[in-house]
Design a protein around this motif. Structure first.
Motif, mmCIF file in Angstrom:
data_model
loop_
_atom_site.group_PDB
_atom_site.id
_atom_site.type_symbol
_atom_site.label_atom_id
_atom_site.label_comp_id
_atom_site.label_asym_id
_atom_site.label_seq_id
_atom_site.Cartn_x
_atom_site.Cartn_y
_atom_site.Cartn_z
ATOM 1 N N TRP A 124 -34.006 13.653 -49.086
ATOM 2 C CA TRP A 124 -33.448 12.652 -49.999
ATOM 3 C C TRP A 124 -31.989 12.385 -49.665
ATOM 4 N N ALA A 125 -31.179 13.432 -49.561
ATOM 5 C CA ALA A 125 -29.752 13.260 -49.273
ATOM 6 C C ALA A 125 -29.536 12.716 -47.864
ATOM 7 N N GLY A 126 -30.328 13.188 -46.906
ATOM 8 C CA GLY A 126 -30.132 12.786 -45.514
ATOM 9 C C GLY A 126 -30.443 11.324 -45.254
ATOM 10 N N PHE A 127 -31.630 10.869 -45.654
ATOM 11 C CA PHE A 127 -32.013 9.480 -45.398
ATOM 12 C C PHE A 127 -31.258 8.490 -46.296
ATOM 13 N N SER A 128 -30.688 8.979 -47.382
ATOM 14 C CA SER A 128 -29.870 8.104 -48.240
ATOM 15 C C SER A 128 -28.629 7.609 -47.511
ATOM 16 N N GLN A 129 -28.235 8.314 -46.465
ATOM 17 C CA GLN A 129 -27.033 7.904 -45.736
ATOM 18 C C GLN A 129 -27.199 6.523 -45.098
ATOM 19 N N ILE A 130 -28.440 6.133 -44.807
ATOM 20 C CA ILE A 130 -28.675 4.808 -44.212
ATOM 21 C C ILE A 130 -28.278 3.700 -45.184
ATOM 22 N N PRO A 131 -28.857 3.641 -46.389
ATOM 23 C CA PRO A 131 -28.398 2.604 -47.332
ATOM 24 C C PRO A 131 -26.948 2.786 -47.762
ATOM 25 N N PHE A 132 -26.492 4.032 -47.880
ATOM 26 C CA PHE A 132 -25.121 4.260 -48.322
ATOM 27 C C PHE A 132 -24.108 3.652 -47.343
ATOM 28 N N ARG A 133 -24.448 3.636 -46.065
ATOM 29 C CA ARG A 133 -23.526 3.098 -45.066
ATOM 30 C C ARG A 133 -23.628 1.579 -44.922
ATOM 31 N N VAL A 134 -24.753 0.996 -45.286
ATOM 32 C CA VAL A 134 -24.980 -0.427 -45.011
ATOM 33 C C VAL A 134 -24.869 -1.310 -46.258
ATOM 34 N N LEU A 135 -25.310 -0.813 -47.406
ATOM 35 C CA LEU A 135 -25.268 -1.644 -48.611
ATOM 36 C C LEU A 135 -23.837 -2.058 -48.942
#
Length: 436
Positions: A204-215
């Motif tokens: 959960w924490a790891g893959f959340s970095q994708i939207p966190f960096r782009v949104l």
């Protein structure tokens, strides 16, 4: 800036990836491994499967139902104010991060729950639930900001489909760990289950970095740094008065409230039903949930296609009618194959009704507003209160009648009431301001 965001496939794909990131919690913790593990470590400790919780004695499955109710009640109480603050300050992304990290770290903490520390397990399962539900409020609010109304249904379906795919992948890995713990250098199936909670939090924490960096951090360029609490309250108050004026939105939320009481309760307590009423072993329960997840991927896109062809209302009406049949069928399910067949039907309408409900509400938000988090807080509070009342009533009916079958049958009433309100709704195809 906003127009470029709406046209950006990268932003849309990153948004959908948060479903991939957080759906593992929904599947592993709430629907499959944790409830099965919870039942196994709390069963038989006292007569009638009662457990001691902070000095009180209560049936283990009833305690689990109530813990879910409590966690969503907390979110229902605080999310409107937080949404108002997010809209007033342009800080939706920060709120998503806070709740996502709260939820993921709580999943990691569940690794230390072994049955002897019941309070630890329940408290961190509640915090994980709060983290999941809290992040969804602000995540959903991005949908009308990153695409156009005619693409809401498909993008919403894409998010749910990615969530189902990602969660199935992790669940298969976890299931292999539980079935063959020695291969993974684990002591037994119980340790494998606890290890799955740890992996879920890291996923959960790891893959959340994708939207966190782009949104986009602040698509409307708001810059409010002081008096956030007051401004947040004023923001949600303004949106509340706007929502009251939209009869279509009010009727849809009423319908959504009642049929969500049924949908969400099935999601959270299906594994518990199979365990207690049918005596299914853990691997068969997890296989059942896998069936639901895989079929739900197709269901999301199938009903998005139905809505594109015949409109959202027809698609939702069909699904609610199917749900009524599911509730009736659950009362008469006694074999594993009947349970599998019912799970197939649940999966078909599970993904569709969740995806289409989100996109339908997006179409009802006035196109001129920038207060999407505040609007979606009403949607999410409606859903959370539905979960509170649905899971609570499910637990009460089981406690009074001594059978989960009666609880499952009673859910059909919620769907019928929801259907009644849905028939009164006139849903526009593209957006509220384009309605003729």
């Amino acid at each position: 800036m906003l127009s470029s965001i709406i046209q950006s496939k990268k932003v849309q794909n990153a948004w959908a990836m948060y479903d991939w990131a957080n759906s593992v919690y929904s599947l592993v913790i709430t629907s499959t491994i944790f409830p099965v593990y919870f039942n196994s470590v709390t069963k038989g400790l006292k007569p009638d499967d009662k457990v001691g919780f902070f000095g009180f004695e209560i049936v283990n499955t009833v305690l689990y139902s109530y813990s879910i109710s409590f966690s969503f009640l907390v979110i229902a109480l605080i999310s409107p104010l937080l949404s108002g603050i997010a809209d007033a300050s342009g800080k939706k992304l920060q709120f998503i991060k806070f709740f996502a990290y709260l939820g993921s770290l709580s999943c990691v903490a569940l690794f230390f729950f072994d049955g002897s520390n019941l309070e630890w397990g329940i408290c961190f399962s509640i915090l994980a639930s709060i983290g999941y539900a809290g992040s969804i409020v602000f995540y959903n609010a991005y949908l009308p900001e990153i695409t156009t109304p005619d693409k809401y249904d498909l993008l919403s379906a894409k998010g749910f489909a990615l969530g189902y795919i990602g969660s199935v992948i992790l669940l298969v890995v976890n299931l292999l760990m539980i079935q063959y713990p020695s291969f993974f250098m684990l002591a037994d199936g119980g340790m494998a289950a606890r290890f799955s909670f740890l992996i879920t939090g890291l996923w959960w924490a790891g893959f959340s970095q994708i939207p966190f960096r782009v949104l986009p951090k602040n698509p409307y360029g708001k810059d409010l740094k002081r008096e956030l609490l007051v401004k947040g309250y004023l923001e949600i108050r303004k949106v509340w008065y706007e929502v009251k004026e939209h009869m279509v939105m009010n009727r849809f939320l009423a319908s959504f409230f009642f049929y969500s009481m049924g949908v969400q309760t099935v999601m959270y307590l299906a594994a518990t039903f199979g365990d207690k009423e049918l005596g299914l072993p853990g691997d068969q329960l997890i296989l059942t949930i896998l069936i639901i997840q895989l079929v739900a991927i197709a269901g999301s896109y199938f009903f998005a296609f139905i809505s594109k062809t015949y409109g959202n209302k027809i698609s939702l009406v069909i699904m609610v009618l199917v749900w009524v049949g599911i509730c009736g069928g659950a009362y008469y399910v006694y074999t594993v194959y009947e349970f599998f067949a019912l799970a197939f039907v649940v999966g078909l309408v599970m993904g569709g009704i969740q995806s289409l409900s989100r996109s339908t509400f997006s179409k009802l938000i006035p196109g001129s507003t920038t207060d999407h988090a505040s609007y979606f807080s009403f949607y999410d509070v409606t859903e959370k209160l539905a979960i509170v009342l649905g899971t609570f009533s499910y637990g009460v009916i089981e406690q009074v009648t001594g059978s989960m079958r009666n609880s499952a049958l009673s859910l059909g009433i919620f769907f019928l009431v929801g259907l009644g309100f849905l028939l009164l709704v006139s849903i526009p195809k593209k957006g509220l301001e384009t309605e003729s």
